[in-house]
Scaffold this motif. Structure first.
Motif, PDB file in Angstrom:
ATOM      1  N   LEU A 407     -45.220 -21.738 -36.875  1.00 11.01           N
ATOM      2  CA  LEU A 407     -45.303 -22.477 -35.611  1.00 11.01           C
ATOM      3  C   LEU A 407     -44.650 -23.857 -35.709  1.00 11.01           C
ATOM      4  CD1 LEU A 407     -48.842 -21.756 -34.090  1.00 11.01           C
ATOM      5  CD2 LEU A 407     -46.611 -21.089 -33.193  1.00 11.01           C
ATOM      6  N   GLN A 408     -44.682 -24.473 -36.868  1.00 13.96           N
ATOM      7  CA  GLN A 408     -44.121 -25.815 -37.008  1.00 13.96           C
ATOM      8  C   GLN A 408     -42.602 -25.805 -37.078  1.00 13.96           C
ATOM      9  OE1 GLN A 408     -45.881 -28.076 -40.149  1.00 13.96           O
ATOM     10  NE2 GLN A 408     -47.974 -27.885 -39.389  1.00 13.96           N
ATOM     11  N   THR A 409     -42.018 -24.788 -37.646  1.00 14.51           N
ATOM     12  CA  THR A 409     -40.566 -24.794 -37.866  1.00 14.51           C
ATOM     13  C   THR A 409     -39.778 -24.024 -36.811  1.00 14.51           C
ATOM     14  OG1 THR A 409     -40.771 -22.869 -39.320  1.00 14.51           O
ATOM     15  CG2 THR A 409     -40.873 -25.049 -40.355  1.00 14.51           C
ATOM     16  N   LEU A 410     -40.379 -22.974 -36.237  1.00  8.11           N
ATOM     17  CA  LEU A 410     -39.620 -22.105 -35.344  1.00  8.11           C
ATOM     18  C   LEU A 410     -39.115 -22.782 -34.066  1.00  8.11           C
ATOM     19  CD1 LEU A 410     -41.348 -18.597 -35.579  1.00  8.11           C
ATOM     20  CD2 LEU A 410     -38.990 -19.195 -36.178  1.00  8.11           C
ATOM     21  N   PRO A 411     -39.896 -23.645 -33.399  1.00  6.86           N
ATOM     22  CA  PRO A 411     -39.377 -24.228 -32.153  1.00  6.86           C
ATOM     23  C   PRO A 411     -38.063 -24.973 -32.354  1.00  6.86           C
ATOM     24  CG  PRO A 411     -41.745 -24.583 -32.280  1.00  6.86           C
ATOM     25  CD  PRO A 411     -41.318 -24.023 -33.606  1.00  6.86           C
ATOM     26  N   LYS A 412     -37.979 -25.771 -33.408  1.00 11.00           N
ATOM     27  CA  LYS A 412     -36.762 -26.529 -33.661  1.00 11.00           C
ATOM     28  C   LYS A 412     -35.609 -25.597 -34.036  1.00 11.00           C
ATOM     29  CE  LYS A 412     -35.101 -30.582 -36.172  1.00 11.00           C
ATOM     30  NZ  LYS A 412     -35.484 -31.689 -37.073  1.00 11.00           N
ATOM     31  N   GLN A 413     -35.908 -24.547 -34.833  1.00 14.91           N
ATOM     32  CA  GLN A 413     -34.864 -23.584 -35.176  1.00 14.91           C
ATOM     33  C   GLN A 413     -34.326 -22.891 -33.929  1.00 14.91           C
ATOM     34  OE1 GLN A 413     -37.345 -21.593 -38.402  1.00 14.91           O
ATOM     35  NE2 GLN A 413     -35.286 -21.272 -39.233  1.00 14.91           N
ATOM     36  N   LEU A 414     -35.227 -22.411 -33.075  1.00 18.82           N
ATOM     37  CA  LEU A 414     -34.808 -21.696 -31.873  1.00 18.82           C
ATOM     38  C   LEU A 414     -34.050 -22.607 -30.916  1.00 18.82           C
ATOM     39  CD1 LEU A 414     -38.022 -19.582 -31.180  1.00 18.82           C
ATOM     40  CD2 LEU A 414     -35.874 -18.789 -32.189  1.00 18.82           C
ATOM     41  N   HIS A 415     -34.454 -23.865 -30.855  1.00 19.42           N
ATOM     42  CA  HIS A 415     -33.745 -24.837 -30.026  1.00 19.42           C
ATOM     43  C   HIS A 415     -32.286 -24.937 -30.475  1.00 19.42           C
ATOM     44  CE1 HIS A 415     -32.506 -29.002 -28.896  1.00 19.42           C
ATOM     45  NE2 HIS A 415     -33.128 -28.696 -27.781  1.00 19.42           N
ATOM     46  N   GLY A 416     -32.071 -25.006 -31.787  1.00 16.56           N
ATOM     47  CA  GLY A 416     -30.709 -25.071 -32.312  1.00 16.56           C
ATOM     48  C   GLY A 416     -29.935 -23.784 -32.080  1.00 16.56           C
ATOM     49  N   TYR A 417     -30.596 -22.644 -32.250  1.00 12.62           N
ATOM     50  CA  TYR A 417     -29.914 -21.365 -32.022  1.00 12.62           C
ATOM     51  C   TYR A 417     -29.473 -21.238 -30.560  1.00 12.62           C
ATOM     52  CZ  TYR A 417     -32.054 -19.973 -36.496  1.00 12.62           C
ATOM     53  OH  TYR A 417     -32.449 -19.896 -37.813  1.00 12.62           O
ATOM     54  N   LEU A 418     -30.348 -21.636 -29.646  1.00 11.92           N
ATOM     55  CA  LEU A 418     -30.014 -21.533 -28.230  1.00 11.92           C
ATOM     56  C   LEU A 418     -28.836 -22.429 -27.875  1.00 11.92           C
ATOM     57  CD1 LEU A 418     -33.391 -21.215 -26.304  1.00 11.92           C
ATOM     58  CD2 LEU A 418     -31.327 -19.876 -25.886  1.00 11.92           C
ATOM     59  N   ARG A 419     -28.813 -23.619 -28.403  1.00  9.79           N
ATOM     60  CA  ARG A 419     -27.703 -24.529 -28.106  1.00  9.79           C
ATOM     61  C   ARG A 419     -26.378 -23.913 -28.556  1.00  9.79           C
ATOM     62  NH1 ARG A 419     -27.852 -29.506 -30.920  1.00  9.79           N
ATOM     63  NH2 ARG A 419     -26.369 -30.318 -29.399  1.00  9.79           N
ATOM     64  N   ARG A 420     -26.375 -23.337 -29.728  1.00  7.53           N
ATOM     65  CA  ARG A 420     -25.146 -22.742 -30.241  1.00  7.53           C
ATOM     66  C   ARG A 420     -24.780 -21.475 -29.483  1.00  7.53           C
ATOM     67  NH1 ARG A 420     -26.847 -22.367 -36.354  1.00  7.53           N
ATOM     68  NH2 ARG A 420     -24.846 -21.252 -36.576  1.00  7.53           N
ATOM     69  N   ALA A 421     -25.799 -20.690 -29.097  1.00  6.13           N
ATOM     70  CA  ALA A 421     -25.526 -19.472 -28.338  1.00  6.13           C
ATOM     71  C   ALA A 421     -24.944 -19.809 -26.965  1.00  6.13           C
ATOM     72  CB  ALA A 421     -26.810 -18.656 -28.180  1.00  6.13           C
ATOM     73  N   PHE A 422     -25.529 -20.798 -26.288  1.00  6.36           N
ATOM     74  CA  PHE A 422     -24.972 -21.234 -25.002  1.00  6.36           C
ATOM     75  C   PHE A 422     -23.517 -21.665 -25.174  1.00  6.36           C
ATOM     76  CE2 PHE A 422     -29.407 -22.113 -23.410  1.00  6.36           C
ATOM     77  CZ  PHE A 422     -29.332 -21.281 -22.301  1.00  6.36           C
ATOM     78  N   ARG A 423     -23.280 -22.511 -26.182  1.00  6.35           N
ATOM     79  CA  ARG A 423     -21.929 -23.024 -26.392  1.00  6.35           C
ATOM     80  C   ARG A 423     -20.934 -21.897 -26.609  1.00  6.35           C
ATOM     81  NH1 ARG A 423     -20.794 -25.250 -32.154  1.00  6.35           N
ATOM     82  NH2 ARG A 423     -20.880 -22.996 -32.385  1.00  6.35           N
ATOM     83  N   ASP A 424     -21.267 -20.968 -27.508  1.00 10.89           N
ATOM     84  CA  ASP A 424     -20.318 -19.915 -27.852  1.00 10.89           C
ATOM     85  C   ASP A 424     -20.096 -18.950 -26.687  1.00 10.89           C
ATOM     86  OD1 ASP A 424     -20.327 -21.200 -30.230  1.00 10.89           O
ATOM     87  OD2 ASP A 424     -20.964 -19.485 -31.449  1.00 10.89           O
TER      88      ASP A 424
END
Length: 475
Positions: A407-424
């Motif tokens: 729970l502590q690490t996943l939100p920040k990881q998913l936030h980064g994944y989404l940003r990159r997915a949107f960009r690509d």
């Protein structure tokens, strides 16, 4: 009645009202509420309202039809508008500015002009001039800019200020766009912000530029206030309270107030990089919305479906911004599970293009990993993290309490994944077949290079470096 005669009658009625106020200035009550009631009852005021209705009908401006009982056009002078717009204070003055009658006539009767939306963003960006992002103008309005938009500019000194204090103070950036779907109206008695409590899905009018501002740098950018404006006639804040005013000091002694910006605080060099990013990405995002430059849009249905998926995912991503602190961290631990739930929903909406697709956890995790992963190790890491996030999502959806693990690490990881997915995905375009290409790329490095890495890399090479994503520029 001709247009000119209706206008002449109205201007004559306004002149008579001003004369009546001048002759009875000493007899008006000192209390503004009582004085407004006096003036509202004058025959001259009623004559202004009657002439305004005729002129507004001639202009085809602001028609109200309440079950044919109170059919009227335009606006009226009432006890509340006399005070709120500064008209009462203006009528108390020994001299009325020459522009005031024309301002009042335009407020009451039109003619129609284009309205606009204005959103205040929670970010410090030292803007010079304006910069277009997806059809919106990013700018930092001056006090003069704000004054030019308020109702009855000639009496605004005596009117209630419609702008939130931080915006009025200066230093706030806004996104502005003219709108053809906003019609002239009277300000809402209760404020239209209440409507947002019952919306089935959050509506963000400036989601396109807001998304790019969140992709251009790592700190969240959200809307602090939203206004609907009919320049010179109505300014109404329809959502949000604006930014707070915070004490500031440079020497520990002398204090002043400044807007309480969130974590996105850019200097001039960083802002230049952000504007370079948005300048490159805006035309690409526009293709998702309009189909321009897509060889006359050979697949209109596919474009519409892709655009809607992107919009929904962007709304879910941006709607969580107020719960984030610096660098994508969640402000309150109690929100982590729910944020994971909605991040997974946003990713799923991007990666699943056919509702018949099964095994959602596997498909979303693998397609995301193939789309944004820089090497085999990171692709495995992305797949594991999204699979774990699906486990938490399942717990939340069924009303269970998810374990603290991840729970502590996943939100920040998913936030980064989404940003990159949107960009690509924005770079690859709305006709990019996420399912077919990403699934094939699982088995073929050549497919991944040709249809994902190469086209994305060509655009990324033109983008400025950005903290938090610099290591992932090259594939």
């Amino acid at each position: 009645m001709t247009d000119s005669s209706a206008e002449l009658d109205l201007m004559s009625s306004i002149a008579s009202l001003i004369d009546r106020a001048g002759s009875m200035r000493d007899q008006l009550a000192a209390d503004d509420v009582v004085a407004a009631k006096q003036i509202a009852g004058w025959p001259e005021t009623q004559a202004v309202n009657a002439a305004a209705g005729v002129a507004a009908r001639t202009n085809r401006y602001l028609h109200y039809d309440d079950d044919a009982v109170d059919d009227h056009w335009g606006r009226r002078l009432t006890r509340s508008t006399l005070r709120a717009l500064g008209v009462l204070a203006m009528l108390r003055r020994p001299e009325v500015p020459a522009q005031f009658p024309a301002d009042l006539a335009a407020y009451l009767t039109g003619p129609p002009i284009q309205s606009e939306r204005l959103v205040v963003i929670d970010a410090r960006m030292p803007m010079q001039g304006s910069h277009e992002i997806c059809g919106w103008q990013l700018t930092e309005p001056t006090a003069a800019d704000l004054d030019a938009m308020v109702p009855l500019p000639s009496s605004s000194l005596f009117a209630a200020d419609p702008w939130d204090p931080a915006l009025r103070l200066g230093g706030c950036c806004v996104l502005r766009q003219g709108s053809d779907d906003l019609e002239a109206r009277n300000p809402s008695m209760w404020g239209t912000a209440l409507q947002s409590l019952f919306e089935p899905e959050l509506v963000i009018p400036a989601w396109q530029p807001l998304l790019l501002l969140n992709l251009a740098q790592s700190e969240r950018v959200i809307i602090a206030a939203e206004y609907e404006i009919e320049p010179g006639r109505m300014v109404e804040r329809v959502r949000g309270t604006g930014l707070d005013l915070m004490p500031a000091t440079s020497d520990g002694i002398d204090e002043w107030e400044e807007p309480g910006w969130g974590p996105c605080r850019l200097d001039e060099e960083e802002l230049a990089d952000v504007l370079t990013f948005t300048g490159i990405m805006s035309p690409l995002l526009q293709q998702w919305l309009t189909g321009e430059n897509l060889a006359n849009n050979p697949q209109p249905k596919a474009l519409k479906k892709a655009s809607e998926r992107l919009r929904r995912s962007a709304h879910r991503f941006l709607g969580l911004g107020s719960r984030l602190g610096s660098d994508g961290d969640v402000l309150y631990a109690r929100d982590r599970a729910e944020i994971i739930f909605w991040y997974v929903s946003a990713l799923e909406n991007l990666m699943i293009t056919d509702s018949s697709d099964g095994e959602l956890s596997r498909r979303v995790s693998q397609r995301t990993a193939v789309l944004i992963g820089t090497d085999d190790n990171e692709r495995l890491e992305i797949r594991r993290a999204i699979t774990q996030a699906y486990g938490i999502r399942s717990k939340v959806a069924h009303g269970d309490v998810p374990p603290e693990t991840h729970l502590q690490t996943l939100p920040k990881q998913l936030h980064g994944y989404l940003r990159r997915a949107f960009r690509d995905l924005i770079i690859l375009g709305p006709l990019f077949d996420v399912a077919a290409v990403c699934d094939d790329a699982l088995l073929s490095a050549a497919v991944r290079e040709q249809f994902i890495a190469d086209p994305v890399g060509q655009v990324i090479d033109r983008l400025p470096e950005e903290p938090g994503m610099a290591a992932r520029r090259r594939r």
